[in-house]
Design an enzyme around this catalytic site. Structure first.
Site, short mmCIF file in Angstrom:
data_model
loop_
_atom_site.label_atom_id
_atom_site.label_comp_id
_atom_site.label_asym_id
_atom_site.label_seq_id
_atom_site.Cartn_x
_atom_site.Cartn_y
_atom_site.Cartn_z
N GLY A 75 -3.85 8.33 8.21
CA GLY A 75 -4.68 8.90 7.16
C GLY A 75 -4.98 10.36 7.44
O GLY A 75 -5.49 10.69 8.51
N CYS A 91 -5.41 3.78 6.17
CA CYS A 91 -6.51 4.23 7.03
C CYS A 91 -6.28 3.83 8.48
O CYS A 91 -5.55 2.90 8.78
CB CYS A 91 -7.84 3.63 6.59
SG CYS A 91 -8.21 3.89 4.86
N ASN A 112 -10.17 -0.45 7.29
CA ASN A 112 -8.75 -0.28 6.98
C ASN A 112 -8.30 -1.52 6.22
O ASN A 112 -8.45 -2.63 6.72
CB ASN A 112 -7.95 -0.13 8.29
CG ASN A 112 -6.43 -0.11 8.06
OD1 ASN A 112 -5.68 -0.51 8.93
ND2 ASN A 112 -5.98 0.35 6.91
N GLY A 113 -7.75 -1.32 5.05
CA GLY A 113 -7.31 -2.45 4.21
C GLY A 113 -7.77 -2.24 2.79
O GLY A 113 -8.24 -1.14 2.43
N TYR A 123 7.55 1.08 8.72
CA TYR A 123 7.26 2.49 8.49
C TYR A 123 5.94 2.98 9.09
O TYR A 123 5.87 4.05 9.69
CB TYR A 123 7.23 2.78 6.99
CG TYR A 123 6.65 4.14 6.64
CD1 TYR A 123 7.41 5.29 6.75
CD2 TYR A 123 5.32 4.25 6.23
CE1 TYR A 123 6.87 6.53 6.46
CE2 TYR A 123 4.78 5.50 5.93
CZ TYR A 123 5.56 6.64 6.05
OH TYR A 123 5.02 7.85 5.76
P1 AMP Z 1 10.55 8.09 -2.01
O1 AMP Z 1 11.00 9.49 -1.97
O2 AMP Z 1 9.48 7.87 -3.01
O3 AMP Z 1 11.65 7.10 -2.16
O4 AMP Z 1 9.88 7.79 -0.60
C1 AMP Z 1 10.63 7.34 0.48
C2 AMP Z 1 10.19 8.03 1.74
O5 AMP Z 1 8.77 7.91 1.88
C3 AMP Z 1 10.81 7.39 2.97
O6 AMP Z 1 11.40 8.43 3.73
C4 AMP Z 1 9.68 6.76 3.72
O7 AMP Z 1 9.74 7.04 5.09
C5 AMP Z 1 8.42 7.34 3.13
N1 AMP Z 1 7.41 6.31 2.84
C6 AMP Z 1 7.58 5.01 2.59
N2 AMP Z 1 6.41 4.38 2.38
C7 AMP Z 1 5.46 5.32 2.49
C8 AMP Z 1 4.04 5.30 2.40
N3 AMP Z 1 3.40 4.16 2.16
N4 AMP Z 1 3.38 6.44 2.60
C9 AMP Z 1 4.02 7.59 2.85
N5 AMP Z 1 5.37 7.68 2.95
C10 AMP Z 1 6.08 6.56 2.78
#
Ligand code: AMP
Length: 492
Positions: free
Chosen positions: A47, A21, A122-123, A266
């Site tokens: 979000g 969020c 947020n949290g 990220y």
């Molecule tokens: P995956 O395909 O499940 O390994 O997701 C990895 C990708 O998702 C990476 O390119 C990250 O930039 C992105 N990512 C990592 N953490 C999150 C998150 N919490 N929410 C959305 N995207 C994420």
């Protein structure tokens, strides 16, 4: 904030904490609702599933909440016109599972004997299920399924008389991570949990003396509305903002901060400053550490856009290997995670990225991304890069392996779905189909961020998703009621 609380059976492992969020608020600003819409827009990356606002015109509260993006909800001037006044708070929410019902869209609002009260969170609260069960037994009628509603219910039953005292009473009963922006008839408040896991900053808008105040998750939201950064709201601090200025209250004993390291890896927008550090520069430094730790002979450094770009720039500058945009991102697609099913996620990756064939053909490529969660993205991207003619593909990840779920407000799937929780680096390399795979080490990460690390008395960051060291207890995760109660007793 997390939802689906009603669905969680007594003592069950609850994997419904899939929330991210952004929060924003302004005090004493002309066109507060329009300014808040801009602030929320800058925080859209935090979000994308719902957006809401509560405005106060000095007499009445007005609200608008809806599913969809900030633009979907506040792009229409008629909506803004229905939110008059110089004071407003807003919220962006992103849920990948659980209920995305309108009743869960924040800010939450309630009328009390002392007046109106709105809160944007947020949290994640880690004892929300327990609290909710207790409160329901005491007769509280919950209106939503979000954990954030316990703030409202605890304030409602508090025996203190002032808003701030009731709020402090509520805060002392919740466990977890919270950055809150709240609004009453008398003040706007910004609040961070004692470890300061999630960010919250204070800004000044307009001229000194007559101007207003801004609270926001990130500095990028100050930039868009022309506000100046004043300072972080400190861990465990409540700032109370009214026409007299800003008062700081510290109801908690001081603890060492544990800010979320994943905000740097990220989540935060690269143009934001967090705790005085540029997120973009931090990501570049992590990329440099990665190049030092895991060098490989290759022709190109290619980021997985957008999340891998700054780390790839850092990797390229450290290694001297040219940086190229070998993958082009379609800007009109949301984040991969927005679609909940595996099938759609696979489709989503193809929609989101395309290979820049002439750049990749016959090249030895170092691909850089920020993290591997399920491994879905990497697998598809690697396949695409190979199909485009790359001779070798080496994957470099600018975080240590994500082995544990986050219960403090970053969306992560349950542990069994995290590739790194059950696979070695070599096994992951095989599965993803790369010639080599390496992650930055936890020490390299802390070196890049320049803060006390795992070898020091206490690491500066919350790195639970990378180490399994959860700095805030997780009573709702305990596997039985006795364990929950003993955890609570330890905490109190
Ligand atoms: P995956 O395909 O499940 O390994 O997701 C990895 C990708 O998702 C990476 O390119 C990250 O930039 C992105 N990512 C990592 N953490 C999150 C998150 N919490 N929410 C959305 N995207 C994420």
């Amino acid at each position: 904030m997390a939802d689906d609380l009603q669905a969680a059976p007594e003592g069950a492992d609850n994997d419904s904490f899939h929330e991210e969020c952004g929060v924003f608020g302004v005090w004493n600003v002309p066109d507060a609702a329009a300014v808040t819409a801009l602030g929320l827009h800058a925080l859209q990356h935090r979000g994308q599933e719902s957006a809401g606002m509560v405005a106060y015109d000095g007499e009445k509260f007005h609200s608008h909440r809806g599913l969809g993006s900030v633009g979907d909800n506040f792009g229409d001037q008629k909506v803004i016109d229905r939110l008059p006044g110089r004071i407003a708070i807003g919220h962006n929410r992103y849920a990948t599972t659980g209920e995305t019902a309108l009743r869960n869209v924040q800010p939450l609002y309630a009328d009390f004997e002392f007046g109106g009260f709105a809160v944007a969170h947020n949290g994640n609260l880690t004892n929300a299920n327990l609290l909710r069960r207790t409160l329901v037994r005491r007769g509280c009628l919950f209106q939503s399924t979000t954990d954030s509603e316990v703030f409202i219910q605890l304030i409602a039953i508090s025996l203190y008389s002032t808003v701030v005292d009731r709020l402090i009473d509520a805060l002392k009963q919740v466990i977890g991570a919270w950055s809150l922006v709240a609004l009453s008839n008398e003040a706007m408040m910004g609040i961070r949990d004692p470890l300061g896991v999630r960010p919250l900053i204070l800004g000044r808008i307009g001229s000194e003396g007559t101007g207003g105040w801004v609270l926001a998750s990130e500095t990028c939201a100050l930039d868009i509305v022309g506000a100046d950064f004043v300072r972080d709201v400190e861990p465990g601090e409540i700032v109370v903002i009214n026409d007299k200025g800003v008062e700081s209250i510290r109801p908690f004993a001081r603890k060492a901060e544990r800010f979320c390291v994943f905000e740097y890896i990220y989540f935060a927008r690269p143009s934001s400053l967090m705790e005085g550090t540029s997120v973009y520069e931090a990501r570049k430094r992590i990329g440099r550490e990665l190049a030092i730790e895991s060098s490989v002979d290759a022709d190109l450094v290619v980021p997985v856009p957008d999340s891998g770009v700054p780390a790839a720039i850092g990797y390229s500058s450290q290694s001297g290997i040219p940086f190229e945009l070998g993958i082009i991102r379609n800007q009109y697609i949301g984040r991969t995670f927005i679609e909940p099913t595996e099938h759609i996620r696979l489709l989503g990756v193809k929609l989101k990225h395309s290979a820049n064939r002439p750049i990749l053909k016959d090249k030895r490529v170092i691909l850089v991304d920020d993290s591997i969660v399920r491994g879905t993205t990497s697998k598809k991207i690697v396949e695409m890069v190979r199909l485009a003619g790359a001779r070798e593909v080496h994957l470099r990840i600018s975080s240590p392996p994500t082995t544990h779920s986050c219960f403090y407000g970053i969306d992560t799937p349950e542990r069994s779905q995290l590739l790194a929780s059950s696979h070695s680096v070599d096994q992951m390399a095989d599965l993803i189909g790369v010639d080599s795979l390496a992650f930055v080490s936890i020490d390299g990460l802390y070196r890049a961020l320049g803060k006390p690390g795992r070898d020091d008395a206490q690491p500066f960051y919350c790195d639970a998703c990378l180490t399994g060291d959860y700095p805030i207890p997780l009573p709702d995760q305990a596997d039985n009621a006795d364990r929950q109660m003993s955890l609570l007793a330890e905490i109190r």
